[in-house]
Write an enzyme that holds these catalytic residues in place. Structure first.
Site, PDB file in Angstrom:
ATOM      1  N   GLU A 136      -5.955 -10.762  -1.349  1.00  0.00           N
ATOM      2  CA  GLU A 136      -6.772 -10.572  -0.132  1.00  0.00           C
ATOM      3  C   GLU A 136      -8.247 -10.564  -0.491  1.00  0.00           C
ATOM      4  O   GLU A 136      -9.018  -9.705  -0.053  1.00  0.00           O
ATOM      5  CB  GLU A 136      -6.390  -9.252   0.567  1.00  0.00           C
ATOM      6  CG  GLU A 136      -4.912  -9.158   0.893  1.00  0.00           C
ATOM      7  CD  GLU A 136      -4.538  -7.918   1.687  1.00  0.00           C
ATOM      8  OE1 GLU A 136      -5.428  -7.236   2.217  1.00  0.00           O
ATOM      9  OE2 GLU A 136      -3.333  -7.628   1.757  1.00  0.00           O
ATOM     10  N   GLU A 149       0.796  -1.242   0.000  1.00  0.00           N
ATOM     11  CA  GLU A 149       0.000   0.000   0.000  1.00  0.00           C
ATOM     12  C   GLU A 149       0.823   1.284   0.000  1.00  0.00           C
ATOM     13  O   GLU A 149       0.591   2.178   0.815  1.00  0.00           O
ATOM     14  CB  GLU A 149      -0.969  -0.006   1.191  1.00  0.00           C
ATOM     15  CG  GLU A 149      -1.891  -1.210   1.183  1.00  0.00           C
ATOM     16  CD  GLU A 149      -2.836  -1.270   2.380  1.00  0.00           C
ATOM     17  OE1 GLU A 149      -2.695  -0.430   3.292  1.00  0.00           O
ATOM     18  OE2 GLU A 149      -3.697  -2.175   2.398  1.00  0.00           O
TER      19      GLU A 149
HETATM   20  C1  XIL Z   1      -6.297  -6.456   8.342  1.00  0.00           C
HETATM   21  C2  XIL Z   1      -6.555  -7.657   9.246  1.00  0.00           C
HETATM   22  O1  XIL Z   1      -7.423  -8.547   8.576  1.00  0.00           O
HETATM   23  C3  XIL Z   1      -7.150  -7.211  10.561  1.00  0.00           C
HETATM   24  O2  XIL Z   1      -7.238  -8.309  11.461  1.00  0.00           O
HETATM   25  C4  XIL Z   1      -6.300  -6.095  11.180  1.00  0.00           C
HETATM   26  O3  XIL Z   1      -6.939  -5.616  12.331  1.00  0.00           O
HETATM   27  C5  XIL Z   1      -6.095  -4.962  10.189  1.00  0.00           C
HETATM   28  O4  XIL Z   1      -5.526  -5.481   9.000  1.00  0.00           O
HETATM   29  N1  XIL Z   1      -5.044  -4.729   3.690  1.00  0.00           N
HETATM   30  C6  XIL Z   1      -3.996  -5.494   4.162  1.00  0.00           C
HETATM   31  C7  XIL Z   1      -4.203  -6.382   5.319  1.00  0.00           C
HETATM   32  O5  XIL Z   1      -2.926  -5.526   3.520  1.00  0.00           O
HETATM   33  O6  XIL Z   1      -3.034  -6.544   6.083  1.00  0.00           O
HETATM   34  C8  XIL Z   1      -5.336  -5.891   6.203  1.00  0.00           C
HETATM   35  O7  XIL Z   1      -5.578  -6.889   7.204  1.00  0.00           O
HETATM   36  C9  XIL Z   1      -6.587  -5.635   5.375  1.00  0.00           C
HETATM   37  C10 XIL Z   1      -6.320  -4.591   4.330  1.00  0.00           C
END
Ligand code: XIL
Length: 366
Positions: A259, A154
């Protein structure tokens, strides 16, 4: 034994609330897609500890790769300068090995979930020391144990420019090239990815393409790009996804959906900026008592269409990872509003396959 019951296997497991029964369809995502790309899930500490019986049953059966949902993030590994605790993340890696799962490391460089001490570093020199040591230490520790890394997560704004962060502000625009170079040095056999959300959108994609070219032109290795895939039901940007796969692949790298989840709850913005929140309002948690059939069907159609698209480009796709094993675990139950009831994945809270699961299986059989 399994071969005797090819259609429905009923498994008895001891759950926390006593004996429970999980019915699991014999169809398996990883087997269905074994010639196409890897199929993964993000897993939590509770699941590594085997305290989630639903995941315990589903993970080895359905997936062949896992990503730690949180366990390898900066703040999980280090809370004081120079001190690292790999115990939980190592347990995750052991769990993966014991279950024959590949591992995607997530993530070495990210502005969120950083330890406080790192956020407070004032001098650019000290911050560079933290950055360099962190990558060497973590990517070195897991070299040969993880198959890929989300090296940088990101780093882009929606308009494709670089996001303001401690990394950009203290290290300058070259920090991303530096991160890949450092990782390549200590993890020569690990596939290196840049990962972001909304990087299938034209402006952000253009910034992402420029970033990848910059890394390549510096003579540094980048193997792929991760499109996170936090999308919204009925609004999947299929054209942008397809165009992005083609453009990224033309740079000679692989594309992974890293994701994947499809939100069904109301949201007034797109993407997955974890620092954004929404206020609770009337109708903000509409499906607390169950998902209406119309939405269930739309979710299934979206997933089916998405996998059909991914299959058309399977030569360019390395992996598709869901952000969670089942609906009960999804971070979308708590973001951007805490305590909602969301249904973004292929398995319900009991581990039963949803219509969306069957459309993903069917997409392959068409
Ligand atoms: C999220 C997790 O799922 C949560 O448990 C945590 O509280 C916050 O992060 N993009 C990403 C992930 O790259 O690492 C994030 O994961 C969701 C968005």
């Amino acid at each position: 034994m399994k071969k005797l019951f090819p259609f429905v296997i009923v498994i008895l497991l001891n759950g926390c609330a006593g004996t429970r029964q999980i019915k699991t369809a014999a169809g398996s995502l990883k087997d269905t897609y074994k010639k196409d790309f890897l199929i993964g899930a993000a897993i939590s500490w509770r699941q590594v500890e085997e305290k989630d019986p639903v995941a315990r049953e589903l993970v080895p059966r359905q997936f062949n790769t896992v990503t730690p949902e949180n366990l390898m993030k900066e703040m999980e590994l280090t809370s004081a300068w120079g001190t690292y605790d790999f115990s939980r993340a190592d347990r995750f890696v052991d769990f993966a090995k014991a279950n024959h799962l590949q591992v995607n490391g997530h993530t070495l460089v990210w502005h969120s979930q950083m330890p406080d001490f790192a956020r407070r570093i004032q001098s650019a020199d000290s911050f560079r020391t933290f950055f360099t040591d962190h990558i060497r230490k973590v990517a070195g520790h897991y070299s040969g144990k993880v198959q890929s890394w989300d090296v940088v997560n990101e780093a882009l704004n929606e308009d494709g420019t670089l996001r303001s962060s401690p990394f950009l502000n203290k290290l300058g625009a070259n920090y991303i090239v530096d991160a890949f170079k450092l990782t390549q040095e200590v993890a020569p056999n690990t596939a290196l990815y840049y990962n972001d959300y909304n990087n299938e959108q034209p402006k952000k994609r253009a910034g992402c393409m420029a970033l990848i070219k910059k890394i390549q032109q510096a003579g540094v290795r980048i193997d792929g790009v991760g499109i996170q895939g936090h999308w919204h039901v009925g609004k999947l940007p299929f054209k942008d996804i397809e165009e992005s796969i083609l453009q990224y692949a033309a740079l000679g790298i692989k594309v992974a959906i890293t994701e994947l989840d499809i939100e069904v709850l109301p949201r007034n913005f797109t993407g997955a900026d974890v620092s954004r929140r929404m206020n609770v309002g009337a109708g903000s948690d509409p499906y607390a008592n169950g998902l209406p059939e119309t939405v269930q069907k739309q979710l299934a159609d979206d997933y089916g269409q998405l996998f059909a698209l991914l299959l058309r480009h399977k030569d360019k796709i390395s992996r598709v990872t869901f952000w969670g094993v089942h609906d009960g675990q999804s971070w979308l139950n708590n973001w951007p509003i805490a305590g909602r009831t969301s249904y973004p994945l292929l398995f319900d809270r009991k581990g039963n396959p949803k219509s969306a699961f069957y459309s993903v299986i069917k997409a392959k059989k068409k």
